[in-house]
Design a protein around this motif. Structure first.
Motif, PDB file in Angstrom:
ATOM      1  N   TYR A 787       0.813  -1.221   0.000  1.00 21.89           N
ATOM      2  CA  TYR A 787       0.000   0.000   0.000  1.00 21.89           C
ATOM      3  C   TYR A 787       0.847   1.272   0.000  1.00 21.89           C
ATOM      4  O   TYR A 787       0.479   2.267  -0.623  1.00 21.89           O
ATOM      5  CB  TYR A 787      -0.939  -0.033   1.214  1.00 21.89           C
ATOM      6  N   HIS A 788       1.965   1.262   0.684  1.00 26.87           N
ATOM      7  CA  HIS A 788       2.840   2.449   0.689  1.00 26.87           C
ATOM      8  C   HIS A 788       3.345   2.724  -0.721  1.00 26.87           C
ATOM      9  O   HIS A 788       3.309   3.866  -1.218  1.00 26.87           O
ATOM     10  CB  HIS A 788       4.009   2.211   1.645  1.00 26.87           C
ATOM     11  N   ASN A 789       3.828   1.670  -1.416  1.00 28.44           N
ATOM     12  CA  ASN A 789       4.333   1.832  -2.781  1.00 28.44           C
ATOM     13  C   ASN A 789       3.213   2.242  -3.734  1.00 28.44           C
ATOM     14  O   ASN A 789       3.442   3.022  -4.680  1.00 28.44           O
ATOM     15  CB  ASN A 789       4.975   0.539  -3.261  1.00 28.44           C
ATOM     16  N   ALA A 790       2.010   1.717  -3.505  1.00 29.60           N
ATOM     17  CA  ALA A 790       0.886   2.084  -4.367  1.00 29.60           C
ATOM     18  C   ALA A 790       0.563   3.572  -4.240  1.00 29.60           C
ATOM     19  O   ALA A 790       0.386   4.277  -5.241  1.00 29.60           O
ATOM     20  CB  ALA A 790      -0.340   1.245  -4.010  1.00 29.60           C
ATOM     21  N   LEU A 791       0.499   4.067  -2.996  1.00 28.23           N
ATOM     22  CA  LEU A 791       0.254   5.503  -2.800  1.00 28.23           C
ATOM     23  C   LEU A 791       1.346   6.347  -3.447  1.00 28.23           C
ATOM     24  O   LEU A 791       1.068   7.369  -4.088  1.00 28.23           O
ATOM     25  CB  LEU A 791       0.183   5.817  -1.304  1.00 28.23           C
ATOM     26  N   ALA A 792       2.597   5.915  -3.318  1.00 33.54           N
ATOM     27  CA  ALA A 792       3.707   6.646  -3.926  1.00 33.54           C
ATOM     28  C   ALA A 792       3.537   6.705  -5.441  1.00 33.54           C
ATOM     29  O   ALA A 792       3.781   7.746  -6.066  1.00 33.54           O
ATOM     30  CB  ALA A 792       5.033   5.983  -3.561  1.00 33.54           C
TER      31      ALA A 792
END
Length: 935
Positions: A787-792
């Protein structure tokens, strides 16, 4: 126990429930909880407690069946966890870990069921699943010994038995120490077994479907070993190397530990993004590796060390800092420490070599004044200390430093000095130094001198002849046509120098040091023209092809930052090279050169040349992929609709991924090695990845990302996790292939990362293409629960599309569609950033009040609720927040929200334009705040 949770004995009565239960998102009881209950009830005595099934009147045989069934249920559950020893170590007491893995040995083979007898076990005849079980047990044994010595959170143990104790995780200290004692006695056997298994062939891990559970009707049970899952060789070996290294480190056998950690470190790059059967932590591995390297004096090259490692190295080798300080004083004309010559003499040959290397590294930047100071300094050092015998040979091997002195000065500093053209005494150290220069130097002048010295220096022993120069390093390689031609020429020092220059040029090209590689090739060409023999002309022509190939490799590596004139000149040469395949002069370029020329034309957008503009060699497998890709790109550029062309490319790419097995690169690292593995398959998957690595043209990248993304969407059949792609109408709407999904996903992930690394913004291509790739990358991360990479990724797409919000003319609305915003909301919620999720709910075309209010009431938020109140513009949400804080008695937060409500631009009676501008300002404020956190 929750009312809807299952008791452990229900799985004993109906084993089929287990898999469906564990596949739930948050099963209760958990997998570890079930393992604890299964093992506890399988090993406890039948007369000791009043447990559910113990009330039944069981015969001894039925009781044995029950306990065997419980053991198998525990193994099925462990298989669901991919036999992850880290999870077992953290959550299972030691005696349960031991019981679980001994049970696995017993089920996989009767001859393996007693670990104390493994010292005489022959691993050769063992089957793949038996190899896995054996490795797992002995890994556990060594890891348990390591864990016992490391500081850790205290484990719940009791020193005395507690009557009526029902906690299954309770473990007495005596039991723990007894198990560790047994494991310690067998540690040498465990090491020996694991080292043998590093040479094992195929290894397969049991999965849930492998095990058959005993029932009261069954008299004998046979497990389905053919259903075991193949374990990647890299994962299996990397994990064993790491565990062996950790044990050797514990035993202070740092040399052994270093070798295992070095092997594990090499294998880490081959594991892929989420290896199932390897849980090596890269940071811990780096720490172990650095520690062992430092302790056994086998550190990494100086230029690759961190500043801290270099500092530690300097502490252990005092001359390094003294030498650098002294050089600085000399160059600046200051007085230098008079004790330095003595320290240099004490440091020996290594200290002198460091001094000469430090001077040679910066010599090109020295002016005449600097050079004169250095000359006087070196003469003073040689006179002040008894080090000339080491210092002068080192100066002789470094032409720039040697040029500072005359023949007379060198003789003055060392009366035994002799010119390099004379025959030197048979000093093994002298010969070794020459060989070191031949292998490690890339300076043409140094190589030339070293070749002459090697030819004239006698071997230390007359009965052991010297090796020929090409035999000094087995890793030297060059294109076969050049090697064969070169070896037909008379053996002379000049020929050996040409060989060295070509071999070292190949080394440098593989290391992406193309300028130095081209310099050596030009040196080789100049010397090759002077070689005697009938094959000299052929060799010179082949070297011209090699020069062109290296220039193309350099150009492609530098794309997209290549001057247009350079690209134009190279494409012209590439077309001429491809046209020369008929070989009218009998000298045609070999396949490697043709491949790189084709790649250059593809990356240069010269698709017409590839589609018939020039006559191409018919035997090159690469054309089977390049032609349909070039035709598709050409059709898109000319705005032609050509489904036949598009479908041809679809069939080729899907065929490559579906029908070709992955192969490793050759030891030479050569790219574009084409192999046929199926009549309809153009190349192997590894060759396809090599091709993608050298693909730089944005349209071609976009086409392949679109194709692979569409294949993945068709295979996934999940609209909620669909990948964003362009050119949707180009591709077929059906695809078939077993096991294709993971291969497509891995390939697409790699390709999107490659594209966004080359074109992070719209500087060298259109912003729309970059934005699309960032969205695809974010969707892939979302699909993998990253999820962190997706938001980025989503935020990056917005900033690229709007030029970092400077050109926001509604573009962000085309990027931030409702479906993408909802994904961002889901990402924030999974990261416990509920206030960010609330703000994003305002971005939707129709505000999702239900989700927003639920997020506002969430107590586990970690993103500082009132820090984002300045990003609110919806009056209804602000009113709800004021009321919520009032009810909770949170006066300061309530007042802050009231202040937001009082701003004129937030007034709901404002006209639409003012409300849109207020929303836009707050959107930008919020997106910049998110960028600070996630980018």
């Amino acid at each position: 126990m929750a009312s809807d949770s299952l008791a452990w004995f229900e799985f004993l009565l109906n084993p089929a429930l287990l898999e469906s239960h564990l596949n739930q998102s948050n099963p209760e009881p958990s997998a570890i909880g079930l393992i604890i209950q299964f093992i506890y009830n399988s090993i406890k005595r039948s007369d000791g407690g009043n447990v559910e099934l113990e009330t039944m009147d069981l015969t001894a045989q039925e009781n044995t069946k029950k306990k065997n069934a419980l053991s198998v249920l525990a193994l099925k559950t462990a298989a669901h966890l991919k036999w992850n020893l880290e999870i077992f170590e953290q959550k299972l007491p030691l005696h349960m870990q031991d019981a679980l893995l001994v049970a696995l040995l017993a089920e996989t083979g009767e001859e393996m069921s007693t670990p104390s007898l493994h010292g005489t076990l022959d691993t050769g005849p063992l089957l793949p699943y038996q190899l896995f079980s054996l490795a797992l047990y002995h890994r556990y044994a060594l890891r348990a010994l390591v864990q016992a010595k490391l500081p850790a959170k205290p484990v719940k143990v009791s020193n005395v038995p507690i009557p009526g104790q029902q906690d299954p995780t309770q473990e007495s200290r005596e039991v723990q120490e007894g198990i560790l004692s047994v494991l310690d006695r067998g540690a040498d056997v465990s090491v020996r077994v694991l080292e043998q298994l590093l040479g094992a062939g195929e290894v397969r891990a049991p999965v849930m479907a492998t095990f058959t559970v005993h029932t009261h009707q069954s008299s004998a049970v046979s497990h389905l070993w053919e259903r075991c899952q193949l374990v990647a060789d890299e994962q299996f070996k990397c994990q064993i190397h790491y565990d062996l290294g950790a044990y050797h480190f514990l035993q202070e056998r740092y040399e052994d530990g270093y070798s295992h950690f070095a092997e594990a470190y090499k294998l880490m790059s081959e594991l892929g993004p989420q290896p199932e059967y390897c849980q090596v932590n890269i940071d811990k591995l780096k720490g172990y590796y650095s520690s062992c390297a430092s302790l056994c004096g086998r550190s990494t090259p100086l230029e690759k060390r961190s500043l801290y490692d270099r500092f530690l190295y300097s502490l252990g080798n005092g001359y390094q800092v003294q030498t650098l300080n002294t050089i600085r004083c000399v160059l600046e004309g200051e007085s230098w420490n008079s004790g330095y010559p003595l320290h240099l003499a004490q440091s020996g040959k290594s200290g002198v070599q460091f001094l000469i290397q430090a001077l040679a590294a910066k010599f090109s930047k020295f002016n005449n004044s600097h050079k004169e100071r250095l000359r006087m300094f070196i003469m003073a050092v040689s006179i002040a200390s008894d080090i000339s015998e080491t210092l002068i040979p080192a100066i002789r091997a470094c032409p720039p430093i040697k040029a500072l002195f005359s023949q007379e000065e060198l003789l003055l500093m060392w009366p035994k000095y002799e010119e390099s053209h004379q025959v030197y005494q048979s000093d093994p150290n002298s010969l070794n130094d020459i060989i070191w220069e031949l292998i490690h130097s890339y300076n043409p002048e140094v190589l030339k001198n070293a070749v002459m010295l090697y030819k004239t220096t006698l071997p230390p022993r007359q009965d052991i002849p010297k090796k020929e120069i090409p035999e000094l390093n087995t890793k030297w390689e060059m294109p076969i046509p050049i090697y064969n031609t070169l070896m037909k020429l008379p053996q002379t020092p000049q020929r050996e120098l040409v060989f060295l220059c070509i071999a070292k040029a190949v080394e440098l090209a593989q290391a992406k040091s193309f300028r130095s590689s081209l310099s050596l090739l030009e040196e080789a060409s100049s010397h090759a023209a002077k070689l005697p023999g009938r094959e000299t002309g052929r060799l010179c022509k082949l070297l011209i092809w090699m020069l062109l190939m290296t220039k193309i490799q350099h150009c492609i590596h530098e794309l997209p930052c290549v001057d247009s004139n350079v690209m134009s000149e190279l494409t012209s040469e590439a077309r001429q090279c491809l046209s020369a395949h008929s070989g009218r002069d009998g000298i045609a370029p070999w396949t490697g050169v043709n491949n790189w020329c084709i790649l250059l034309l593809l990356n240069a957008g010269e698709w017409g040349s590839l589609l018939g503009g020039i006559s191409l060699p018919s035997h090159i497998y690469l054309l089977g992929l390049v032609k349909p890709l070039a035709a598709t790109a050409h059709a898109l550029r000319e705005k032609h609709t050509s489904k036949t062309v598009w479908y041809d490319l679809w069939d080729v790419v899907v065929g490559i991924i579906a029908n070709s097995s992955q192969h490793k690169r050759s030891s030479s690292g050569q790219s574009l090695s084409m192999e046929r593995h199926h009549d309809s398959v153009v190349m192997s998957r590894s060759a396809f990845l090599d091709f993608l690595e050298n693909l730089r043209e944005p349209s071609c990248l976009s086409i392949l990302i679109s194709l692979l993304g569409h294949v993945l969407n068709l295979l996934n059949q999940e609209p909620s996790s669909e990948i964003h792609i362009d050119h949707l109408a180009m591709w077929p709407q059906t695809v078939s292939g077993n096991g294709l999904k993971d291969k497509v996903k891995d390939t697409l992930t790699w390709l999107v990362d490659h594209a966004t690394r080359l074109y992070p913004t719209g500087t060298h291509t259109s912003a729309a293409l970059c934005t699309s790739w960032h969205l695809s990358r974010a969707d892939l991360a979302y699909m993998s629960d990253q999820y962190h990479n997706a938001l980025a990724g989503y935020l990056t797409a917005v900033f690229v599309a709007t030029d970092f919000l400077r050109n926001d003319n509604g573009v962000d609305q085309s990027v931030l569609t409702d479906s993408i915003i909802r994904r961002m909301i889901r990402c924030c919620m999974n990261l416990n950033c509920y206030t960010q999720a609330t703000i994003l709910c305002q971005f939707l075309e129709n505000i999702d009040y239900c989700t927003a209010l639920r997020c506002l009431q969430e107590r586990s938020a970690v993103d500082a609720m009132d820090a984002y109140y300045c990003c609110l513009w919806d009056v209804s949400l602000i009113e709800f927040i004021i009321n919520m804080h009032h009810k909770r008695g949170e006066v300061q937060r309530r007042d802050k929200a009231l202040k937001m409500m009082g701003l004129l631009e937030v007034n709901s009676n404002n006209n639409d334009e003012i409300q849109r501008e207020a929303a836009k300002v707050r959107k930008h404020r919020f997106l910049r705040s998110m960028a600070k956190q996630y980018l």
